[in-house]
Design a protein around this motif. Structure first.
Motif, mmCIF file in Angstrom:
data_model
loop_
_atom_site.group_PDB
_atom_site.id
_atom_site.type_symbol
_atom_site.label_atom_id
_atom_site.label_comp_id
_atom_site.label_asym_id
_atom_site.label_seq_id
_atom_site.Cartn_x
_atom_site.Cartn_y
_atom_site.Cartn_z
ATOM 1 N N MET A 1 0.835 -1.196 0.000
ATOM 2 C CA MET A 1 0.000 0.000 0.000
ATOM 3 C C MET A 1 0.873 1.250 0.000
ATOM 4 O O MET A 1 1.997 1.224 0.489
ATOM 5 C CB MET A 1 -0.924 0.003 1.218
ATOM 6 N N ASP A 178 -3.167 7.395 4.025
ATOM 7 C CA ASP A 178 -3.265 6.052 3.449
ATOM 8 C C ASP A 178 -4.038 6.154 2.142
ATOM 9 O O ASP A 178 -5.262 6.312 2.139
ATOM 10 C CB ASP A 178 -3.977 5.132 4.444
ATOM 11 N N HIS A 180 -4.566 3.922 -0.213
ATOM 12 C CA HIS A 180 -5.435 2.778 -0.486
ATOM 13 C C HIS A 180 -6.776 2.934 0.207
ATOM 14 O O HIS A 180 -7.830 2.625 -0.357
ATOM 15 C CB HIS A 180 -4.761 1.488 -0.029
ATOM 16 N N THR A 184 -12.178 3.986 -0.229
ATOM 17 C CA THR A 184 -12.436 2.545 -0.166
ATOM 18 C C THR A 184 -13.079 2.235 1.182
ATOM 19 O O THR A 184 -12.496 2.563 2.223
ATOM 20 C CB THR A 184 -11.141 1.734 -0.313
ATOM 21 N N ARG A 219 -15.513 0.579 -3.513
ATOM 22 C CA ARG A 219 -14.554 1.626 -3.839
ATOM 23 C C ARG A 219 -15.153 2.614 -4.819
ATOM 24 O O ARG A 219 -15.780 2.232 -5.810
ATOM 25 C CB ARG A 219 -13.287 0.997 -4.429
ATOM 26 N N ASP A 362 -3.978 1.976 -5.270
ATOM 27 C CA ASP A 362 -4.429 0.591 -5.205
ATOM 28 C C ASP A 362 -4.195 0.021 -3.804
ATOM 29 O O ASP A 362 -3.329 0.474 -3.071
ATOM 30 C CB ASP A 362 -3.677 -0.261 -6.226
#
Length: 362
Positions: A1, A178, A180, A184, A219, A362
């Motif tokens: 990540m 973060d 990622h 999400t 997401r 991602d």
């Protein structure tokens, strides 16, 4: 990540940015003290992470940059946001906790409150760990806190005395985002990871959010995720806030910042700025060179350094000299971009949105 990992300095030349209220036993009943960490070597004034996050939230809401804030609801002794990260950007990036009371009286009060007309129904306890993290902002060195004495004397009779504390220092803080987690939303049955209850899961389906089965999450489209992150950094570039601004007027926008996109959440810049024996800020060139060498495989972006001219000019000259041929930082010259802090935050936002960097989220 991937994470945006950063450090910032706030120049506080005569400031009281985060206060603790009255000081028991002071000369006057209404003496206001500053928050400080008392250690063996002296007192370190600080700004709490909660205060900094409040500054950033209000800046984002007021800066006319498109931030979508969540409504806040109050129930007697508790208050909370709508806790809907699908719709509201601060619920997404700053996290939340929502545990609706099942008592009949509480349900009746909620139903009768007309301000809740657009509230997202909540059927279960949901929480979200904030993707944006920030440390306490602490003075880089111990200082002697000043006691300022004043009076209210614009009336007949005896003046009314009052006192407050303030300080002169540089505050250092760390932040991390973060990438990622931004945009999400998990539905796992685990504390801190159940971001969506059944109603919010249904909203995610109706709005066509991507189902990530492996993570048990939904997401947002990439463009929406990038827009939220970009706007967060635009808010950092315009940061305003702090207590006692009427008396001390401190610019809390970072005077110096260092940031990069890194693989993993460990903070690689935490020790590159310290203090001299006289308590003045010092850029530790050897610490930065070591970090860029040791974590070379974890650096995914350029290293963006925002530095306001007029602040620590001698240190900046030493830094720029180290980038020249033969200098300690010369091997990393192609990685380092230095500009005004506002430009640096904008450059980071632009890099996140640039083609080819989709993998960072991602």
């Amino acid at each position: 990540m991937s994470f945006v990992t950063g450090l910032l300095l706030i120049d506080a030349p005569a400031s009281a940015l985060n206060n603790l209220g009255s000081i028991p036993g002071a000369r006057t009943d209404n003496t206001v003290g500053v928050k400080m960490i008392k250690a063996r070597d002296g007192a370190y004034p600080y700004v709490s992470a909660q205060a900094f996050r409040y500054w950033l939230r209000t800046t984002l809401e007021d800066a006319q940059i498109g931030w979508q804030k969540a409504p806040i609801y109050r129930e007697e002794k508790v208050a909370y946001t709508d806790a809907n990260p699908i719709l509201f950007w601060d619920d997404d990036l700053f996290g939340y906790m929502r545990a609706p009371s099942g008592k009949k009286s509480a349900q009746e009060k909620r139903a009768a409150d007309t301000s809740r007309a657009g509230e997202t129904p909540t059927s279960d306890t949901i929480t979200r760990v904030s993707p944006f993290r920030v440390s306490t902002l602490v003075s880089i060195a111990p200082v002697s806190v000043t006691e300022d004495f004043g009076v209210m004397a614009r009336h007949e009779g005896d003046p009314v005395p009052h006192e407050h504390q303030f300080y002169r220092t540089t505050l250092k803080g760390l932040f991390s985002l973060d990438l990622h987690a931004a945009g999400t939303f998990s539905y796992r049955q685990k504390t801190g990871f159940r971001n969506l209850d059944d109603g919010r899961i249904e909203m995610a389906r109706q709005r066509g959010l991507e189902l990530v089965t492996a993570d048990k999450s939904y997401r947002l489209p990439l463009a929406e995720r990038v827009q939220r992150v970009k706007t967060l950094f635009e808010g950092l570039a315009h940061l305003e806030g702090g207590a006692k601004q009427t008396l001390h007027y401190t610019d809390v926008a970072p005077a110096l910042t260092i940031m990069a996109v890194t693989r993993g959440g460990n903070h690689i810049f935490g020790h590159v700025v310290g203090a001299t024996g006289r308590g003045q800020p010092e850029f530790k060139l050897d610490a930065l060179a070591e970090a860029l060498t040791v974590f070379a495989d974890d650096l995914l972006s350029a290293v963006y350094i925002g530095w306001t001219r007029g602040y620590l000019d001698d240190e900046r000259g030493r830094f720029e000299q180290a980038l020249q041929d033969g200098g300690l930082l010369a091997p990393f010259r192609g990685q380092i971009q230095i500009a005004h802090p506002r430009v640096a935050f904008q450059a980071m936002a632009a890099a996140l949105a640039a083609p080819g960097h989709e993998g960072w989220l991602d």
